[in-house]
Design an enzyme around this catalytic site. Structure first.
Site, PDB file in Angstrom:
ATOM      1  N   ARG B   7       6.605  -2.398  43.364  1.00 30.65           N
ATOM      2  CA  ARG B   7       6.892  -3.073  42.332  1.00 30.65           C
ATOM      3  C   ARG B   7       6.703  -1.337  41.509  1.00 30.65           C
ATOM      4  O   ARG B   7       6.377  -1.202  40.430  1.00 30.65           O
ATOM      5  CB  ARG B   7       6.050  -3.792  42.352  1.00 30.65           C
ATOM      6  N   SER B  34       1.294  -6.845  36.258  1.00 32.31           N
ATOM      7  CA  SER B  34       1.394  -6.587  37.537  1.00 32.31           C
ATOM      8  C   SER B  34       2.796  -6.196  38.332  1.00 32.31           C
ATOM      9  O   SER B  34       3.505  -5.682  39.043  1.00 32.31           O
ATOM     10  CB  SER B  34       0.837  -8.294  38.279  1.00 32.31           C
ATOM     11  N   GLU B  55       8.849 -19.460  31.810  1.00 29.62           N
ATOM     12  CA  GLU B  55       9.227 -18.370  32.750  1.00 29.62           C
ATOM     13  C   GLU B  55      10.535 -18.997  32.103  1.00 29.62           C
ATOM     14  O   GLU B  55      11.100 -19.018  33.177  1.00 29.62           O
ATOM     15  CB  GLU B  55       8.898 -18.880  34.588  1.00 29.62           C
ATOM     16  N   PHE B  80       7.251 -17.813  40.895  1.00 29.45           N
ATOM     17  CA  PHE B  80       8.147 -18.298  39.899  1.00 29.45           C
ATOM     18  C   PHE B  80       9.336 -18.588  39.141  1.00 29.45           C
ATOM     19  O   PHE B  80       9.924 -19.107  38.974  1.00 29.45           O
ATOM     20  CB  PHE B  80       7.131 -18.400  38.338  1.00 29.45           C
ATOM     21  N   HIS B 106       5.477  -9.438  44.104  1.00 29.56           N
ATOM     22  CA  HIS B 106       4.630 -10.615  44.329  1.00 29.56           C
ATOM     23  C   HIS B 106       5.520 -11.424  45.241  1.00 29.56           C
ATOM     24  O   HIS B 106       4.998 -13.425  45.691  1.00 29.56           O
ATOM     25  CB  HIS B 106       3.809 -10.734  43.481  1.00 29.56           C
ATOM     26  N   ASP B 114      -4.645 -15.093  46.877  1.00 33.89           N
ATOM     27  CA  ASP B 114      -4.390 -15.794  46.262  1.00 33.89           C
ATOM     28  C   ASP B 114      -4.198 -17.054  46.321  1.00 33.89           C
ATOM     29  O   ASP B 114      -3.555 -18.131  46.332  1.00 33.89           O
ATOM     30  CB  ASP B 114      -3.575 -15.136  45.011  1.00 33.89           C
ATOM     31  N   ARG B 164       4.013  -6.860  46.521  1.00 32.86           N
ATOM     32  CA  ARG B 164       2.764  -7.051  45.964  1.00 32.86           C
ATOM     33  C   ARG B 164       2.272  -5.107  46.261  1.00 32.86           C
ATOM     34  O   ARG B 164       1.628  -4.403  45.284  1.00 32.86           O
ATOM     35  CB  ARG B 164       1.861  -7.704  45.487  1.00 32.86           C
TER      36      ARG B 164
END
Lengths: 274, 312
Positions: B7, B34, B55, B80, B106, B114, B164
């Site tokens: 990322r 992020s 989204e 998402f 992620h 998470d 991530r």
């Protein structure tokens, strides 16, 4: 309103209604009720309000129209054909194998169709994207979107409504075809989106409520929207589902059923006489 | 071998791409710090749109921008982008074949603490099944950067899957990414490990350990999962006679399935799929999770040994 313009628009709307009935009858399936309720708005846009050139459907400076309630495709197809985007003879191929005229609009297949729609709730987001691009480029084209009232039950509509206001998209205008019926019955019994006007206003839109079958009121709303700076304009257009065909008007059963040959004849006779 | 998060490479590549291409616009859904699109936003605020935690509208807006001639890069977490907005990706973007680049970060269980709600184990499968969607899973930061330029240069919808945490850099700076082409990372005649994403580095580690035992494993990096480089997969099957797939994703519908489909149709050989075995993840450190779900080098080595026994 100029009586000549009014007469011309009324004649065009009648012709589009005739095409809608004929093409859905020929297809043997389709959505007459919600097509007919939207005809006058679509006619006003395509035959007076919008800047476009049927010979150059992708001209960058054109105004855009997105039919978020994609099941009203017959009304859009008929308007595009009558406006000269493609031959009206093609309309009877609606929903038939190999035809560009898919059951719901496909922007890759039909000149003048700006977005592929049909999965409800998505058109306003797409319109937002176009309006944002226009703002970025300093272009003066306008973006129009037509949603159903039942369609307002989709959450994405409210995500998009928030964004239109947040980004101050005054080059965007949304019509809500408020015909009060959805597949399973009156929207207030299935899942009420009311008060529609108050909700949109609370989201930051300029909101007008008009008679969606009055060309005078539709065009006045368009003119006001053009003059308005800093926020998008929504028009809650009070309409009648099945408008123009007496036995279809306000009948929930005509949402997604094609007329028989006899019913087509009967409807065309009515539309010829009015 | 250094380490870097894909990322981070994405954010940097995007900011550089923005310098060269004025038609690039970037959208995010309140995760720009992020997803690293914030790097682009700082440089080109007029071409960055934060769509908030919404989204579906994110994808629809990207579609509209593409219809008006822009090249939207659209970012949020993989779970998402692929799940919550699937219908919008399908109908508003892929069906009209719009030039929208969905770059999701992620992805997979390496999101870590998470937990399952944020660990996409099905995104490759979902995106791969959409007609006309290109699906890319870069192995490291270098490949990510090259892939960003490659997808900007091509026309059509793309789903690119990033992670991530930091992953080993397995490519030199002069690496040439070719869309749709497998990369031979390590020669070998005994068996093939076909890997993508974070599993490429794991596969190289496994190959090295196996070499010490006298087993020569070919490692293929299948960064483009769709369209899959079928020729490279079939050639590897013919030349090595056994294949192991490795992905940080459910074994159903992802890389393993894509390879199995290709082999089944063209050249069936013994196949073992290493991946998450049709379960949701859980909270934990990425290392703990990779171990628990069988995604370490030792797991690949065991899979190679199993497939070799079936080969004989």
């Amino acid at each position: 309103m100029d009586p000549e313009l009014k007469q011309r628009l009324e004649a065009t709307a009648r012709e589009i209604r005739r095409q809608v009935i004929t093409m859905i009858g020929a297809a043997g399936s389709g959505h007459p009720g919600g097509s007919l309720s939207a005809v006058d708005i679509i006619t006003a846009l395509y035959f007076h309000e919008m800047r476009l050139d049927p010979a150059q459907p992708h001209w960058p400076g054109r105004d855009r129209f997105i039919l978020s309630k994609g099941h009203a495709a017959p009304a859009l197809y008929a308007a595009l054909a009558v406006r000269g985007f493609f031959p009206t003879e093609q309309l009877t191929t609606l929903r038939k194998m190999g035809s560009p005229l898919q059951g719901h609009p496909d922007c890759r297949k039909v000149p003048g169709v700006e977005a592929s729609t049909g999965s409800l709730g998505q058109g306003l987001s797409v319109a937002n994207g176009m309006a944002l691009a226009g703002k970025m480029d300093g272009a003066d084209f306008r973006v129009y979107v037509l949603t159903g009232d039942g369609e307002l039950e989709e959450g994405q509509i409210w995500e998009a409504a928030m964004a239109s206001a947040h980004y101050r998209l005054d080059n965007l205008m949304a019509f809500i075809d408020h015909n009060h019926l959805q597949i399973d019955g009156p929207i207030n019994q299935v899942m009420s989106p009311e008060p529609v006007a108050d909700k949109l206003a609370a989201f930051g839109w300029q909101v007008l409520t008009i008679d969606g079958h009055s060309f005078e009121q539709i065009l006045e709303a368009c003119a006001l929207a053009r003059r308005t700076k800093g926020r998008p304009t929504a028009v809650v257009a009070e309409t009648i589902k099945g408008r123009g065909v007496s036995f279809m008007e306000n009948e929930v059963g005509w949402h997604g059923v094609a007329p028989t040959a006899e019913e087509v004849e009967k409807a065309l006779k009515e539309l010829g006489l009015r | 071998m250094g380490e870097k998060a894909t990322r981070d490479a994405y954010g940097e590549a995007l900011a550089r791409l923005g310098e060269e291409r004025e038609d690039i616009v970037v959208l995010d859904a309140d995760l720009s710090k992020s997803t690293k699109t914030a790097k682009f936003a700082e440089r080109f605020p007029e071409r960055f749109f934060n769509m908030g935690i919404a989204e579906q509208n994110l994808m629809g807006t990207a579609a509209g921008l593409a219809l008006a001639g822009k090249i939207p890069f659209c970012s949020t977490f993989a779970v998402f982008a692929s799940g919550r907005a699937l219908d919008q990706v399908r109908n508003s973007i892929a069906y009209p074949r719009l030039n929208v680049k969905i770059v999701a970060t992620h992805a997979g269980i390496t999101v870590g603490e998470d937990g399952a709600s944020h660990q996409s184990v099905e995104d490759i499968a979902l995106m791969r099944s959409i007609p006309g969607m290109t699906v890319i899973v870069p192995a490291d930061a270098v490949e990510t950067e090259k892939a960003v330029w490659a997808i900007a240069a091509m026309e059509g919808p793309v789903y690119m899957r990033l992670g991530r945490g930091s992953v080993p850099v397995v490519h030199g700076a002069d690496y040439q990414f070719q869309l749709g082409k497998a990369e031979l990372m390590c020669p070998g005649q005994d068996a093939t490990i076909a890997a993508c994403g974070v599993m490429v580095a794991v596969a190289l580690e496994a190959a090295e350990m196996l070499a010490r035992e006298g087993v020569q494993v070919r490692v293929l990096n299948l960064a483009t999962i769709k369209p899959l480089d079928e020729e490279a997969v079939v050639t590897a099957a013919k030349e090595t006679g056994a294949v192991v797939t490795a992905e940080e994703h459910n074994i159903i519908g992802g890389l393993g399935s894509a390879v199995a489909e290709t082999l089944g149709e063209h050249f069936p050989v013994p196949l073992e799929r290493v991946g998450i075995r049709d379960v949701f993840g859980q909270s934990g450190t990425p290392d703990q999770l990779m171990a628990h779900y069988g995604l370490r080098a030792v797991d690949l080595i065991n899979a190679v040994k199993r497939v070799l026994r079936r080969k004989q």
